[in-house]
Write a protein that holds these residues in place. Structure first.
Motif, PDB file in Angstrom:
ATOM      1  N   GLN A   5      -8.769   2.348  -7.070  1.00 15.66           N
ATOM      2  CA  GLN A   5      -8.232   3.196  -6.005  1.00 15.66           C
ATOM      3  C   GLN A   5      -8.190   2.450  -4.676  1.00 15.66           C
ATOM      4  N   THR A   6      -9.242   1.700  -4.356  1.00 16.98           N
ATOM      5  CA  THR A   6      -9.249   0.970  -3.078  1.00 16.98           C
ATOM      6  C   THR A   6      -8.147  -0.076  -3.036  1.00 16.98           C
ATOM      7  N   THR A  60     -12.974   5.308   1.072  1.00 17.77           N
ATOM      8  CA  THR A  60     -13.166   5.586  -0.359  1.00 17.77           C
ATOM      9  C   THR A  60     -14.391   4.863  -0.891  1.00 17.77           C
ATOM     10  N   GLY A 118     -10.586  -3.846   0.381  1.00 11.56           N
ATOM     11  CA  GLY A 118     -10.722  -2.496  -0.134  1.00 11.56           C
ATOM     12  C   GLY A 118     -12.105  -1.924   0.094  1.00 11.56           C
ATOM     13  N   SER A 127     -12.913   0.397   3.078  1.00 14.52           N
ATOM     14  CA  SER A 127     -12.262   1.707   3.123  1.00 14.52           C
ATOM     15  C   SER A 127     -13.278   2.840   3.091  1.00 14.52           C
ATOM     16  N   ASP A 143      -1.684  -0.735  -0.897  1.00 14.18           N
ATOM     17  CA  ASP A 143      -0.229  -0.799  -1.108  1.00 14.18           C
ATOM     18  C   ASP A 143       0.254  -2.255  -1.121  1.00 14.18           C
ATOM     19  N   ASN A 194      -5.241   0.130  -4.747  1.00 15.65           N
ATOM     20  CA  ASN A 194      -3.959   0.842  -4.655  1.00 15.65           C
ATOM     21  C   ASN A 194      -3.719   1.385  -3.256  1.00 15.65           C
ATOM     22  N   GLU A 195      -4.784   1.761  -2.564  1.00 18.13           N
ATOM     23  CA  GLU A 195      -4.638   2.277  -1.200  1.00 18.13           C
ATOM     24  C   GLU A 195      -4.128   1.207  -0.242  1.00 18.13           C
TER      25      GLU A 195
END
Length: 321
Positions: A61-62, A286, A281, A284, A67, A64-65
């Motif tokens: 997730q980190t 998250t 990441g 973040s 981008d 993908n965040e």
């Protein structure tokens, strides 16, 4: 904990998987401006729902965040206490477009099952992103209140303890208690959740557990904590009063690492890319929320520092096992 027969079958499958991999593949040159593309598998060698699976999903997730032009997708390949997934990942040698999430059992499993074809050195260490520990909990009516009292009690009568595996953190806790003089009958379970359910139901008397999994039972009063195996006390208000084993006079700690690896023999540009983006990441919200919710110890060792940590950790595990 997997049965010996099931583990043997999984290890046999590992051999088949490896024998089917070509050793004659030619690796194309990696351009200096290399970046990942398409779907990036993030493999975890454990079943969905556990701590390793959760950490894999947080790391994916980190990424993908950020981008970055690719999609990180978690792939679970469990079996053989991690052996099937890690052996499968060996076939990705030289492939920079895939990641592996692993933890302490990558050190310990090859020490318990010497016929597995990999060690932690089979893969490329990227970033250690967290450390975990364990505490020892018992039912609220147990006749002991500290870990030394538990060790002493085990000398006089049979003490039944639960464990979620032969190669993970629970086994390390039991090993430390036995090194201090304890003797325990171990009941194997498939997960920490099952261990705590067994403790709640009276099938066992004592159990190692992660802080996050034990906390609800301590809050409800069903369990009491005997000690933590962490280097320092937890800061959480519910756990802050639980002394460490060291404070109780036992030279015992259990620290479990969690980290990200690349495939073996990836190019240096790929290794540097992943270290940079994983660490980005980790800045973040998250990632910070993950550490807090799972009561993990922050960590950030990358590249050669992570590799050196693994060497030292492996030497300690060889003494334990």
């Amino acid at each position: 904990m997997k049965s010996p027969l099931r583990t043997s079958c999984c290890l046999a499958l590992v051999a088949v998987l490896l024998s089917s991999c070509s050793v004659l593949s030619v690796k194309p040159p990696v351009p200096p401006d290399w970046t990942p593309r398409g779907s990036v598998p993030v493999m975890v060698a454990m079943a969905p729902g556990g701590g390793s699976d959760r950490s894999a999903r947080v790391i994916a997730q980190t990424l993908n965040e950020l981008d970055l032009g690719f999609d990180a997708n978690v792939e679970n390949k469990d079996g053989g206490s991690g052996a099937v997934g890690w052996a499968t990942f060996m076939s990705e040698e030289g492939n920079g477009n895939t990641l592996l999430i692993a933890e302490t059992a990558l050190n310990t499993l090859p020490l318990v099952y010497e016929d597995v074809p990999f060690t932690y050195k089979s893969f490329t260490p990227l970033v250690m992103f967290a450390k975990d520990s364990r505490m020892v909990v018992a039912r609220k009516d147990a006749p002991y209140n500290t870990c030394p009292e538990l060790v002493e009690a085990s000398a006089d009568h049979r003490v039944i303890a639960g464990s979620s595996g032969r190669t993970g953190a629970d086994a390390l806790v039991t090993g430390e208690l036995e090194k201090a003089g304890g003797t325990f009958d171990i009941v194997p379970y498939g997960s920490t959740g099952e261990v705590l359910t067994g403790l709640l139901g009276g099938q066992i008397e004592v159990a190692p557990a992660s802080a996050a999994s034990a906390k609800p039972y301590l809050e409800s009063g069903d369990f009491k904590a005997l000690c933590t195996l962490s280097e320092d006390r937890y800061e959480d208000p519910v756990l802050a009063d639980v002394p460490t084993a060291i404070e109780q006079g036992m030279d015992a700690t259990v620290v479990m690492w969690r980290g990200v690896f690349g495939a073996g023999d990836i190019a240096d540009v790929q290794r540097r890319y992943w270290i940079d983006k994983i660490e980005e990441g980790m800045r973040s919200q998250t990632y910070r929320d993950y550490l807090e919710a799972d009561m993990l110890i922050p960590a950030n060792l990358s590249g050669e520092e992570f590799a050196s940590y693994l060497d030292d950790y492996d030497a300690r595990m060889r003494e334990v096992f």
